[in-house]
Enzyme design. Structure first.
Site, PDB file in Angstrom:
ATOM      1  N   ILE A 154       0.911  -1.143   0.000  1.00 44.88           N
ATOM      2  CA  ILE A 154       0.000   0.000   0.000  1.00 44.88           C
ATOM      3  C   ILE A 154       0.950   1.192   0.000  1.00 44.88           C
ATOM      4  O   ILE A 154       1.538   1.522   1.031  1.00 44.88           O
ATOM      5  CB  ILE A 154      -0.943   0.005   1.217  1.00 44.88           C
ATOM      6  N   PRO A 155       1.164   1.810  -1.156  1.00 41.03           N
ATOM      7  CA  PRO A 155       2.299   2.731  -1.346  1.00 41.03           C
ATOM      8  C   PRO A 155       2.136   4.113  -0.703  1.00 41.03           C
ATOM      9  O   PRO A 155       2.076   5.136  -1.384  1.00 41.03           O
ATOM     10  CB  PRO A 155       2.406   2.829  -2.866  1.00 41.03           C
ATOM     11  N   CYS A 156       2.131   4.146   0.615  1.00 45.85           N
ATOM     12  CA  CYS A 156       2.000   5.418   1.314  1.00 45.85           C
ATOM     13  C   CYS A 156       3.201   6.327   1.048  1.00 45.85           C
ATOM     14  O   CYS A 156       3.092   7.541   1.192  1.00 45.85           O
ATOM     15  CB  CYS A 156       1.789   5.199   2.807  1.00 45.85           C
ATOM     16  N   HIS A 157       4.316   5.746   0.618  1.00 50.27           N
ATOM     17  CA  HIS A 157       5.486   6.563   0.273  1.00 50.27           C
ATOM     18  C   HIS A 157       5.220   7.423  -0.965  1.00 50.27           C
ATOM     19  O   HIS A 157       5.925   8.385  -1.217  1.00 50.27           O
ATOM     20  CB  HIS A 157       6.718   5.679   0.046  1.00 50.27           C
ATOM     21  N   SER A 158       4.183   7.094  -1.721  1.00 58.77           N
ATOM     22  CA  SER A 158       3.851   7.827  -2.946  1.00 58.77           C
ATOM     23  C   SER A 158       2.971   9.048  -2.696  1.00 58.77           C
ATOM     24  O   SER A 158       2.630   9.759  -3.632  1.00 58.77           O
ATOM     25  CB  SER A 158       3.155   6.897  -3.939  1.00 58.77           C
TER      26      SER A 158
END
Length: 153
Positions: free
Chosen positions: A120-124
């Site tokens: 779940i790409p929260c870094h994006s």
């Protein structure tokens, strides 16, 4: 709940889950944690896919996820999963996507509570001005992940 450790170029990931799916993937700065050869059967695919991601062989994940959170958090995490590999989305864009443009702070807070890093790409998620704002794994990791996923590579 079972746990395994996945070594990455930017630190160890603690991966947790059970037959219902992966419920946690977080970076650990505990220098004592080491990857072991034994891995619970239902975490093997997540460990393999994470390794493929970090070697550049994988851009999307196909895993059963089971994050714990509120209904709103799940909506934010679902919005995060629509961000394509190598792209970013501002917290404002996420709030707009949810149909609630005024919940930008709540969306950012829910993003920060994401228990399943990378997949779940929260870094994006970034600031509206393009700034790298908060990341539970540390801003140095967020910067590394965004550069790693950059289409310029």
């Amino acid at each position: 709940m079972q746990t395994t450790i996945c070594e990455t170029p930017i630190g160890n990931l603690v991966v947790e889950g059970d037959e219902l799916g992966v419920s946690l993937i977080i970076f650990s700065d505990d220098s004592e944690l080491r990857e072991t050869k034994e891995c619970p059967k239902f975490l093997e695919a997540s460990k393999r896919q994470l390794k493929e991601y970090f070697t550049g062989e994988r851009k999307t994940f196909d895993l059963k996820l089971n994050p714990k959170g509120t209904h709103f958090q799940h909506n934010v995490w679902s919005a995060l999963q629509t961000i394509p590999f190598g792209k970013t989305k501002s917290y404002q864009q996420m709030a707009n996507q949810l149909g609630k443009p005024k919940v930008i702070r709540a969306a950012a807070f829910a993003n920060g509570k994401n228990p399943i890093s990378i997949i779940i790409p929260c870094h994006s998620a970034i600031g509206s001005d393009g700034s790298l704002t908060g990341y539970a794994g540390g801003l140095h990791r967020k910067k590394w992940l965004l550069e790693f996923e950059s289409p310029a590579q």
